[in-house]
Design an enzyme around this catalytic site. Structure first.
Site, PDB file in Angstrom:
ATOM      1  N   ASP A  65       0.833  -1.195   0.000  1.00 42.36           N
ATOM      2  CA  ASP A  65       0.000   0.000   0.000  1.00 42.36           C
ATOM      3  C   ASP A  65       0.871   1.249   0.000  1.00 42.36           C
ATOM      4  O   ASP A  65       2.027   1.224   0.450  1.00 42.36           O
ATOM      5  CB  ASP A  65      -0.908   0.018   1.238  1.00 42.36           C
ATOM      6  CG  ASP A  65      -1.870  -1.154   1.271  1.00 42.36           C
ATOM      7  OD1 ASP A  65      -2.243  -1.645   0.186  1.00 42.36           O
ATOM      8  OD2 ASP A  65      -2.233  -1.585   2.377  1.00 42.36           O
ATOM      9  N   LYS A  66       0.308   2.343  -0.445  1.00 38.12           N
ATOM     10  CA  LYS A  66       1.049   3.611  -0.522  1.00 38.12           C
ATOM     11  C   LYS A  66       1.741   3.937   0.788  1.00 38.12           C
ATOM     12  O   LYS A  66       2.922   4.302   0.810  1.00 38.12           O
ATOM     13  CB  LYS A  66       0.086   4.736  -0.909  1.00 38.12           C
ATOM     14  CG  LYS A  66       0.708   6.125  -0.859  1.00 38.12           C
ATOM     15  CD  LYS A  66      -0.323   7.208  -1.155  1.00 38.12           C
ATOM     16  CE  LYS A  66       0.280   8.602  -1.002  1.00 38.12           C
ATOM     17  NZ  LYS A  66      -0.730   9.671  -1.271  1.00 38.12           N
TER      18      LYS A  66
END
Length: 282
Positions: A89-90
């Site tokens: 995820d970011k």
């Protein structure tokens, strides 16, 4: 022509100028610094910082890891997703392996699918730990029917539900904050975040899944700390470790959580052959 609705008459000349969309310009090389942990002719292992998006997508058509890989390894333009075989995820930091050839890409995909790639994470989970020192969660997951931005634990057999299993081990606890080692047995989107939230211990600052910002953390306190696999070409056993970045390390220090995360490996997870917990969360 002043308006798009104006009818064109016979004999009129119309000039059309095509402008590429942001999406069309997304797969371009960009000089984005990459923290390379290992690189050879076949693959590259990267320590991704929090905040770096892996793939271009809506709202992030540039400045992604993929753009940086196209600059770092120009030949990866010929590979699907520039050789990326798994994602973070970011706002999750840590280790990723990326292929540099199609043969190695296919081999890494097979290794991941057959669970021959070990991925260990550390997370800072909220609330006094109530699950026992070791916990295995075996709960199907899918898109949250009430919020399409979230994933959720779903009843087995429900459309979209896919098997998901995560093993957790508490390494240290202090004042309602827990340092938890997490091992992925499957690789669903947001899996660790969803399973910890389901177990009643959302990740610190993971507001999408019930976590609260605090202790200096403004992103989910989750880090991919160890990555181990057999090299698809050389057959060498490879294992890489990346300590938690500054924000997590400072939070651990200020909260009194002391543990050498570099010592975590597969031997910390003896639950693999024991029944997984599948009842309701407490």
């Amino acid at each position: 022509m002043a308006k798009a609705s104006v009818a064109v008459k016979a004999g009129q000349v119309v000039c059309v100028q095509l402008r590429p969309t942001e999406q069309a310009r997304s797969f371009l090389p960009e000089n984005i610094p990459l923290q390379v942990v290992h690189e050879d002719d076949h693959l590259i292992v990267i320590n991704k910082p929090a905040g770096l998006v892996v793939h271009p997508g809506a709202g992030n058509w540039s400045g992604t890891l993929l753009n940086g890989l196209l600059h770092h390894c120009p030949a990866s333009v010929h590979l699907p997703r520039a050789g990326i075989v798994h994602r973070l995820d970011k706002d999750t930091s840590g280790l990723m392996v990326v292929a540099k050839t199609r043969e190695v890409m296919d081999a890494l995909v097979r290794l991941i699918a057959s669970r021959q790639v070990s991925r260990l994470y550390v997370a800072l989970a909220e609330r006094p730990w109530s699950q026992g020192k070791e916990l295995q969660v075996n709960q199907p997951m899918g898109r949250d029917p009430l919020n399409r931005l979230r994933m959720a634990v779903l009843p087995e057999g429900k459309p979209g539900a896919k098997p998901a299993r995560t093993t957790f081990k508490v390494l240290a606890s202090q004042d309602g904050l827990n340092l938890v080692a997490c091992k992925l047995d499957t690789g669903r989107t947001h899996q660790i975040r969803v399973h910890l939230s389901w177990a009643g211990h959302p990740i610190l600052a993971d507001q999408l899944y019930g976590g609260r910002a605090g202790w200096g953390m403004n992103r989910q306190a989750l880090h991919a700390t160890r990555l181990s696999f057999t090299h698809p070409v050389t057959g060498q056993a490879l294992s890489f470790h990346a300590p938690p970045p500054a924000d997590m390390s400072e939070t651990m220090a200020s909260s009194g959580l002391a543990y050498n995360t570099g010592s975590i490996d597969d031997s910390d997870f003896p639950l693999g052959n024991q029944p997984a917990r599948s009842g309701a969360a407490t």
